[in-house]
Structures are given as C-alpha cells and as structure tokens.
Write a protein that holds these residues in place. Structure first.
Motif, PDB file in Angstrom:
ATOM      1  N   TYR A  92      37.903  47.450  35.863  1.00 15.57           N
ATOM      2  CA  TYR A  92      38.927  48.488  35.866  1.00 15.57           C
ATOM      3  C   TYR A  92      39.008  49.185  37.225  1.00 15.57           C
ATOM      4  CZ  TYR A  92      41.424  52.781  34.782  1.00 15.57           C
ATOM      5  OH  TYR A  92      42.328  53.811  34.803  1.00 15.57           O
ATOM      6  N   VAL A  93      37.852  49.526  37.791  1.00 12.31           N
ATOM      7  CA  VAL A  93      37.851  50.204  39.084  1.00 12.31           C
ATOM      8  C   VAL A  93      38.438  49.301  40.160  1.00 12.31           C
ATOM      9  CG1 VAL A  93      36.362  51.102  40.920  1.00 12.31           C
ATOM     10  CG2 VAL A  93      35.945  51.764  38.551  1.00 12.31           C
ATOM     11  N   VAL A  94      38.045  48.033  40.160  1.00 14.13           N
ATOM     12  CA  VAL A  94      38.548  47.087  41.167  1.00 14.13           C
ATOM     13  C   VAL A  94      40.063  46.954  41.076  1.00 14.13           C
ATOM     14  CG1 VAL A  94      38.541  44.671  41.902  1.00 14.13           C
ATOM     15  CG2 VAL A  94      36.385  45.821  41.363  1.00 14.13           C
ATOM     16  N   THR A  95      40.576  46.721  39.868  1.00 13.01           N
ATOM     17  CA  THR A  95      42.026  46.523  39.723  1.00 13.01           C
ATOM     18  C   THR A  95      42.797  47.828  39.901  1.00 13.01           C
ATOM     19  OG1 THR A  95      41.813  46.690  37.306  1.00 13.01           O
ATOM     20  CG2 THR A  95      41.787  44.475  38.280  1.00 13.01           C
ATOM     21  N   SER A  96      42.145  48.965  39.683  1.00 13.78           N
ATOM     22  CA  SER A  96      42.806  50.254  39.957  1.00 13.78           C
ATOM     23  C   SER A  96      43.079  50.409  41.443  1.00 13.78           C
ATOM     24  CB  SER A  96      41.927  51.415  39.479  1.00 13.78           C
ATOM     25  OG  SER A  96      41.819  51.424  38.081  1.00 13.78           O
ATOM     26  N   LEU A  97      42.172  49.849  42.252  1.00 13.41           N
ATOM     27  CA  LEU A  97      42.335  49.926  43.696  1.00 13.41           C
ATOM     28  C   LEU A  97      43.238  48.820  44.232  1.00 13.41           C
ATOM     29  CD1 LEU A  97      38.605  50.697  44.539  1.00 13.41           C
ATOM     30  CD2 LEU A  97      40.529  52.262  44.920  1.00 13.41           C
ATOM     31  N   ASN A  98      43.137  47.640  43.631  1.00 13.15           N
ATOM     32  CA  ASN A  98      43.904  46.490  44.117  1.00 13.15           C
ATOM     33  C   ASN A  98      44.122  45.532  42.959  1.00 13.15           C
ATOM     34  OD1 ASN A  98      44.963  44.207  45.327  1.00 13.15           O
ATOM     35  ND2 ASN A  98      43.525  44.205  47.044  1.00 13.15           N
ATOM     36  N   ARG A  99      45.343  45.445  42.475  1.00 17.79           N
ATOM     37  CA  ARG A  99      45.644  44.612  41.314  1.00 17.79           C
ATOM     38  C   ARG A  99      45.414  43.129  41.574  1.00 17.79           C
ATOM     39  NH1 ARG A  99      51.322  47.245  38.951  1.00 17.79           N
ATOM     40  NH2 ARG A  99      50.458  49.342  38.544  1.00 17.79           N
ATOM     41  N   GLN A 100      45.347  42.752  42.838  1.00 23.29           N
ATOM     42  CA  GLN A 100      45.176  41.339  43.180  1.00 23.29           C
ATOM     43  C   GLN A 100      43.710  40.926  43.226  1.00 23.29           C
ATOM     44  OE1 GLN A 100      48.052  39.728  43.291  1.00 23.29           O
ATOM     45  NE2 GLN A 100      48.997  41.753  43.020  1.00 23.29           N
ATOM     46  N   ARG A 101      42.803  41.876  43.145  1.00 22.06           N
ATOM     47  CA  ARG A 101      41.380  41.568  43.276  1.00 22.06           C
ATOM     48  C   ARG A 101      40.715  41.512  41.904  1.00 22.06           C
ATOM     49  NH1 ARG A 101      39.485  39.504  47.839  1.00 22.06           N
ATOM     50  NH2 ARG A 101      38.308  41.087  48.977  1.00 22.06           N
ATOM     51  N   ARG A 102      39.650  40.680  41.802  1.00 26.34           N
ATOM     52  CA  ARG A 102      38.876  40.564  40.585  1.00 26.34           C
ATOM     53  C   ARG A 102      37.400  40.729  40.925  1.00 26.34           C
ATOM     54  NH1 ARG A 102      43.126  41.421  39.288  1.00 26.34           N
ATOM     55  NH2 ARG A 102      44.506  40.377  37.776  1.00 26.34           N
ATOM     56  N   LEU A 103      36.694  41.409  40.066  1.00 28.81           N
ATOM     57  CA  LEU A 103      35.291  41.713  40.309  1.00 28.81           C
ATOM     58  C   LEU A 103      34.477  40.448  40.536  1.00 28.81           C
ATOM     59  CD1 LEU A 103      32.973  43.740  40.456  1.00 28.81           C
ATOM     60  CD2 LEU A 103      32.842  43.665  37.951  1.00 28.81           C
ATOM     61  N   GLY A 104      34.730  39.411  39.763  1.00 31.00           N
ATOM     62  CA  GLY A 104      33.964  38.177  39.886  1.00 31.00           C
ATOM     63  C   GLY A 104      34.083  37.520  41.240  1.00 31.00           C
ATOM     64  N   ASP A 105      35.198  37.764  41.938  1.00 28.04           N
ATOM     65  CA  ASP A 105      35.407  37.159  43.255  1.00 28.04           C
ATOM     66  C   ASP A 105      34.652  37.901  44.358  1.00 28.04           C
ATOM     67  OD1 ASP A 105      37.149  35.346  42.060  1.00 28.04           O
ATOM     68  OD2 ASP A 105      38.889  36.654  42.383  1.00 28.04           O
ATOM     69  N   LEU A 106      34.117  39.058  44.036  1.00 27.46           N
ATOM     70  CA  LEU A 106      33.495  39.905  45.048  1.00 27.46           C
ATOM     71  C   LEU A 106      31.974  39.914  44.970  1.00 27.46           C
ATOM     72  CD1 LEU A 106      35.848  42.998  44.619  1.00 27.46           C
ATOM     73  CD2 LEU A 106      36.144  41.064  46.160  1.00 27.46           C
ATOM     74  N   THR A 107      31.408  39.144  44.052  1.00 28.46           N
ATOM     75  CA  THR A 107      29.973  39.225  43.770  1.00 28.46           C
ATOM     76  C   THR A 107      29.109  39.018  45.003  1.00 28.46           C
ATOM     77  OG1 THR A 107      30.355  38.459  41.512  1.00 28.46           O
ATOM     78  CG2 THR A 107      28.105  38.315  42.356  1.00 28.46           C
ATOM     79  N   ASP A 108      29.366  37.956  45.750  1.00 28.81           N
ATOM     80  CA  ASP A 108      28.529  37.650  46.915  1.00 28.81           C
ATOM     81  C   ASP A 108      28.659  38.722  47.994  1.00 28.81           C
ATOM     82  OD1 ASP A 108      27.678  35.369  45.655  1.00 28.81           O
ATOM     83  OD2 ASP A 108      29.007  34.023  46.762  1.00 28.81           O
ATOM     84  N   ALA A 109      29.884  39.160  48.248  1.00 27.59           N
ATOM     85  CA  ALA A 109      30.110  40.172  49.286  1.00 27.59           C
ATOM     86  C   ALA A 109      29.464  41.503  48.900  1.00 27.59           C
ATOM     87  CB  ALA A 109      31.599  40.356  49.530  1.00 27.59           C
ATOM     88  N   ILE A 110      29.539  41.849  47.628  1.00 25.99           N
ATOM     89  CA  ILE A 110      28.917  43.088  47.158  1.00 25.99           C
ATOM     90  C   ILE A 110      27.406  43.028  47.354  1.00 25.99           C
ATOM     91  CG2 ILE A 110      28.418  44.462  45.099  1.00 25.99           C
ATOM     92  CD1 ILE A 110      31.251  43.745  44.126  1.00 25.99           C
ATOM     93  N   ALA A 111      26.826  41.846  47.107  1.00 28.88           N
ATOM     94  CA  ALA A 111      25.382  41.675  47.302  1.00 28.88           C
ATOM     95  C   ALA A 111      25.009  41.843  48.770  1.00 28.88           C
ATOM     96  CB  ALA A 111      24.953  40.308  46.794  1.00 28.88           C
ATOM     97  N   GLU A 112      25.838  41.334  49.674  1.00 30.86           N
ATOM     98  CA  GLU A 112      25.560  41.475  51.106  1.00 30.86           C
ATOM     99  C   GLU A 112      25.611  42.937  51.542  1.00 30.86           C
ATOM    100  OE1 GLU A 112      28.241  38.978  53.209  1.00 30.86           O
ATOM    101  OE2 GLU A 112      27.422  37.120  52.410  1.00 30.86           O
ATOM    102  N   ILE A 113      26.467  43.702  50.918  1.00 33.33           N
ATOM    103  CA  ILE A 113      26.577  45.129  51.211  1.00 33.33           C
ATOM    104  C   ILE A 113      25.410  45.904  50.607  1.00 33.33           C
ATOM    105  CG2 ILE A 113      27.979  47.200  50.753  1.00 33.33           C
ATOM    106  CD1 ILE A 113      30.457  45.363  50.921  1.00 33.33           C
ATOM    107  N   GLY A 114      24.809  45.343  49.568  1.00 35.67           N
ATOM    108  CA  GLY A 114      23.715  46.042  48.908  1.00 35.67           C
ATOM    109  C   GLY A 114      24.185  47.106  47.942  1.00 35.67           C
ATOM    110  N   TYR A 115      25.409  46.959  47.455  1.00 33.94           N
ATOM    111  CA  TYR A 115      25.969  47.919  46.514  1.00 33.94           C
ATOM    112  C   TYR A 115      25.366  47.670  45.133  1.00 33.94           C
ATOM    113  CZ  TYR A 115      29.560  50.802  44.259  1.00 33.94           C
ATOM    114  OH  TYR A 115      30.218  51.781  43.566  1.00 33.94           O
ATOM    115  N   PRO A 116      25.074  48.724  44.385  1.00 30.96           N
ATOM    116  CA  PRO A 116      24.445  48.536  43.062  1.00 30.96           C
ATOM    117  C   PRO A 116      25.310  47.703  42.117  1.00 30.96           C
ATOM    118  CG  PRO A 116      24.314  50.825  43.737  1.00 30.96           C
ATOM    119  CD  PRO A 116      25.207  50.145  44.726  1.00 30.96           C
ATOM    120  N   ARG A 117      24.645  46.863  41.356  1.00 31.16           N
ATOM    121  CA  ARG A 117      25.327  46.069  40.338  1.00 31.16           C
ATOM    122  C   ARG A 117      24.810  46.470  38.969  1.00 31.16           C
ATOM    123  NH1 ARG A 117      24.542  40.025  42.492  1.00 31.16           N
ATOM    124  NH2 ARG A 117      22.530  40.903  43.123  1.00 31.16           N
ATOM    125  N   SER A 118      25.658  46.326  37.959  1.00 37.51           N
ATOM    126  CA  SER A 118      25.249  46.718  36.609  1.00 37.51           C
ATOM    127  C   SER A 118      24.181  45.775  36.095  1.00 37.51           C
ATOM    128  CB  SER A 118      26.465  46.690  35.690  1.00 37.51           C
ATOM    129  OG  SER A 118      27.043  45.402  35.662  1.00 37.51           O
TER     130      SER A 118
END
Length: 216
Positions: A190-216
C-alpha cells in the motif's frame, strides 16, 4: 546556510542516518531510472561503514560516511568559488583543517577525490566522542553551497521531502506514506503504490536490502 550554520542545525547522527536511509528508499520508489535518482544509501559501503550519497545530475553531490568512529561528510557545489576546480586543484583554505585522524581514511577516499584533491566545497564531521558536529575554520565560507546540498538532512521533516519531491518529480504525493518511510517502518504494498502506482514491493526487494531498510 554555510557549513558553519549547518553544523549547528544538523540533528544527532542517528537521525541523520535514518533520514538518509529514508531519502534513498523514497527515491527508489518514486524513480525507476537509477541513473537519475538523487539519493542513495549503501549499507555495504565497506565491512564496517555505510554511506549516504546524493547526486543531483547537475554536478552537485554529497557523501556521508557512517563509520564506527563517527560520521564524516563532504559536499560539493560545482558553482561555488570554493571549488578546487576554481582554485588550481587545491582545497579551499581551512576546509580540511582539524579533520580528526580517525577520519583520514574517509577524507582521502578515492571515491571523493580527483587527482588526490577532495571534490568538496563543504566538509564536516562528528566523532563518536563528540557532543556536536564540527567543521574546519573555513575562510569566506558563505558561498560553499551547504544550504542547498544538505537542506533535507538538516530539516529532517517528511514535509521537507514532500516539497522537494513534488517539485522534482512533478507529482502530488501522500505525506502519510512519506512519514511511514521516514519512521523506517517496514514497507507495504500500500505504501509503495501510494507513492508510485507503477511500482511493486516485490520488485524492490534487492535494492531495499542494499539500502539496509527494515523488512517485515
């Protein structure tokens, strides 16, 4: 705001790190073209360091290295008269004076140097033992570019990023979604698509890990 004012305004290192990580995630979600993203965060800069990086595509940039001994920052305004390119490839007087020995490795990092000279018009630091941010006795510092380079970091509020992003990306954004990311709460679809309807959370997994952002 010169570096002299910047070191008075910067929040605590933990807040600077949190906001830096959030900026990288927000730009990741909003901008699918990694070549034109402004903010990045590398949680694997080295075995012991993380780094926040900004490149605006117009020649201006900054770097913040988070190390066990503290935080070291460079900023570069390509139009500033403090630029080494305008001064015979020499650092501006006072810019590097007083950099603690624990940050000499970061000061001399080739990633931020051209021909052995720091690509910088702004320099500041805070050791793990310091109670405040510090900078050198820079001469005629008013035009160093610190104000535009570090405004989002110094401000620290989600609303500041909202203003920046709506102008930069020319879209209307939900400030609550930005607050969610600033709080480093795990991303949801919901947060991802609220910011950008073209983006999906599953497509960002690797990049989020590189940033070190917390994951559920």
């Amino acid at each position: 705001m010169s570096v002299v004012e910047l070191v008075r305004r910067l929040p605590e290192p933990a807040v600077v790190r949190r906001v830096s990580r959030a900026l990288a995630v927000l730009d990741l979600v909003l901008n699918e073209d990694e070549r034109t993203r402004c903010y990045e965060f590398d949680a694997r800069w080295s075995a012991t360091e993380e780094a926040a990086l900004m490149r605006d595509g117009a020649g201006n940039e900054y770097s913040l290295v988070f190390a066990p001994d503290g935080v070291f920052g460079y900023g570069f305004d390509h139009e500033s008269p403090l630029s080494p390119y305008a001064n015979g490839m020499r650092p501006w007087p006072g810019l590097l004076d007083g950099v603690p020995e624990v940050f000499h490795e970061q000061r001399d990092d080739k990633a931020f140097n051209d021909d052995g000279v720091p690509r910088a018009t702004v320099c500041f630091w805070r050791t793990a033992d310091d109670s405040a941010w510090r900078c050198g006795p820079v001469q005629n510092v008013e035009a160093d570019g610190a104000d535009e380079l570090f405004e989002l970091i110094a401000d620290g509020r989600p609303e500041a990023y909202l203003t920046f992003a709506e102008e930069y990306y020319e879209v209307a954004l939900d400030v609550e979604a930005i607050r969610h990311v600033y709080a480093l709460m795990p991303l949801t679809e919901y947060v991802v698509t609220s910011l950008n309807r073209q983006r999906r959370l599953g497509d960002l997994t690797d990049a989020i890990a590189e940033i070190g952002y917390p994951r559920s």
